[in-house]
Design an enzyme around this catalytic site. Structure first.
Site, short mmCIF file in Angstrom:
data_model
loop_
_atom_site.label_atom_id
_atom_site.label_comp_id
_atom_site.label_asym_id
_atom_site.label_seq_id
_atom_site.Cartn_x
_atom_site.Cartn_y
_atom_site.Cartn_z
CB SER A 80 -3.55 -7.44 -10.43
OG SER A 80 -2.86 -7.31 -11.66
CE1 TYR B 35 -0.60 -3.58 -8.41
CE2 TYR B 35 -0.48 -4.98 -10.36
CZ TYR B 35 -1.21 -4.18 -9.50
OH TYR B 35 -2.55 -4.01 -9.72
#
Length: 340
Positions: free
Chosen positions: A147, A172
């Site tokens: 990501s 995350y």
């Protein structure tokens, strides 16, 4: 082109659905895996699977791996948690799998503040189990989702794969950075290829309901206010789903430099858009003004993302083609049709 059997985890998810569909269109066999959790509306996940020929009653079956049943000619679906370290190896043992595309993960920056254990289970334990299966069942190539969140609040734009990413600002992001480190270790120790793709704000039809595109469209159509964080002073490298999928497919099935087993690539549009301009594009597509609730910065959020995609372009001829105006229009058209 040689037909491959490819395991796609997160197959009921946004990107996993599109990657599975494209692989099928190219003539490959797909084993789709997903736990269909309730992080967002499961009906949307089942609807995506239906587009792949997997009906809801079939998708809800917890399959026995030793006698797994294929649905359709070349698409098979298995409901399973990646963190199930007993059942996942049975899947690899009972099927001939050529390549693995790991797109399953607990997504979302803000949700990681509320439910951190979900991220440890899926993104850390689940990813370790995938790596172990690749090691033990002679998988030569693993492509996995990382990501743009790993870049944190870096001001060094456009973000380059060579930049330091030791300062994530959400759990995350930390799990995605950990995935990259784990993949490096397994490539080094066990000699199989791992390719990490740092996705930049993916949007498009069938998108996730927790993403800005979906939230804004839904609110504007239903006369509800939209939450505009940091008073709109944000920019994102919004990347249309078709452009993401083209990059994923290339890294998954095209020949690559086998002398370098561990690889990382940014995959974005490389054209950052200001949040307020993005909202304006949605307003124009819907032909309706938004009610804006201007708010301060959210914890864990970043001010800007901007992908340098030259590495992916050089090695795989990656060429993002969809501008935001066209992408937003396509999403709004899909949304209106899906929700009548």
């Amino acid at each position: 082109m040689e037909t491959k059997t490819i395991l796609v985890t997160g197959a009921a998810g946004f990107i996993g659905f599109y990657v599975s569909k494209q692989l099928l269109d190219l003539g490959h066999n797909v084993i789709g895996l997903d736990n269909i959790n309730d992080y967002y509306d499961v009906n949307l996940k089942y609807a995506r699977l239906a587009e792949l020929g997997i009906q809801r009653d079939q998708a809800e079956i917890e399959l026995n791996m030793s006698s797994s049943t294929a649905f359709g000619d070349r698409m098979q679906f298995i409901k399973m948690n990646l963190e199930d370290r007993d059942t996942l190896p049975n899947l690899f043992a009972s099927h001939t799998i050529d390549l693995v595309c790991n797109l399953a993960a607990q997504a979302g920056v803000r949700y990681s503040l509320e439910n951190p254990n979900a991220y440890a289970d899926s993104n850390l334990i689940g990813f370790l189990n995938i790596l172990e299966c690749c090691r033990n069942y002679n998988i030569n190539r693993l492509v996995y989702a990382s990501s743009s969140s790993v870049y944190g609040n870096s001001d060094d734009v456009p973000f380059s794969e060579s930049a330091n990413v030791d300062h994530p600002i959400s759990l995350y992001a930390a799990t995605k950075k950990a995935n990259e480190l784990m993949a490096h270790t397994y490539s080094h120790l066990y000699g199989f290829e791992t390719i990490g793709l740092r996705f930049f704000t993916v949007y498009g039809p069938w998108g996730r309901p927790d993403m800005a595109m979906f939230l804004f469209t839904d609110a504007i159509i239903n006369d509800k206010p939209i939450k505009v964080f940091n008073n709109g002073d944000l920019s994102r490298d919004f990347t249309y789903i078709d452009d993401i999928v083209s990059g994923v497919i290339s890294t998954l099935i095209e020949p690559s430099d086998s002398s370098q087993l561990y690889k990382l690539y940014n995959i974005g549009n490389s054209q950052p858009v200001k949040l307020l301009d993005y909202i304006e594009a949605i307003e124009k597509a819907i032909d309706k003004p938004a009610i804006k609730d201007m708010l301060p910065m959210q914890p864990g959020d970043v001010k800007q993302t901007y992908a340098n995609v030259s590495k992916l372009k050089t090695q795989y001829d990656y060429q993002p083609k969809t501008d935001v105006k066209a992408g937003v229009s396509a999403f709004v058209t899909w949304y209106k049709k899906y929700y009548n």
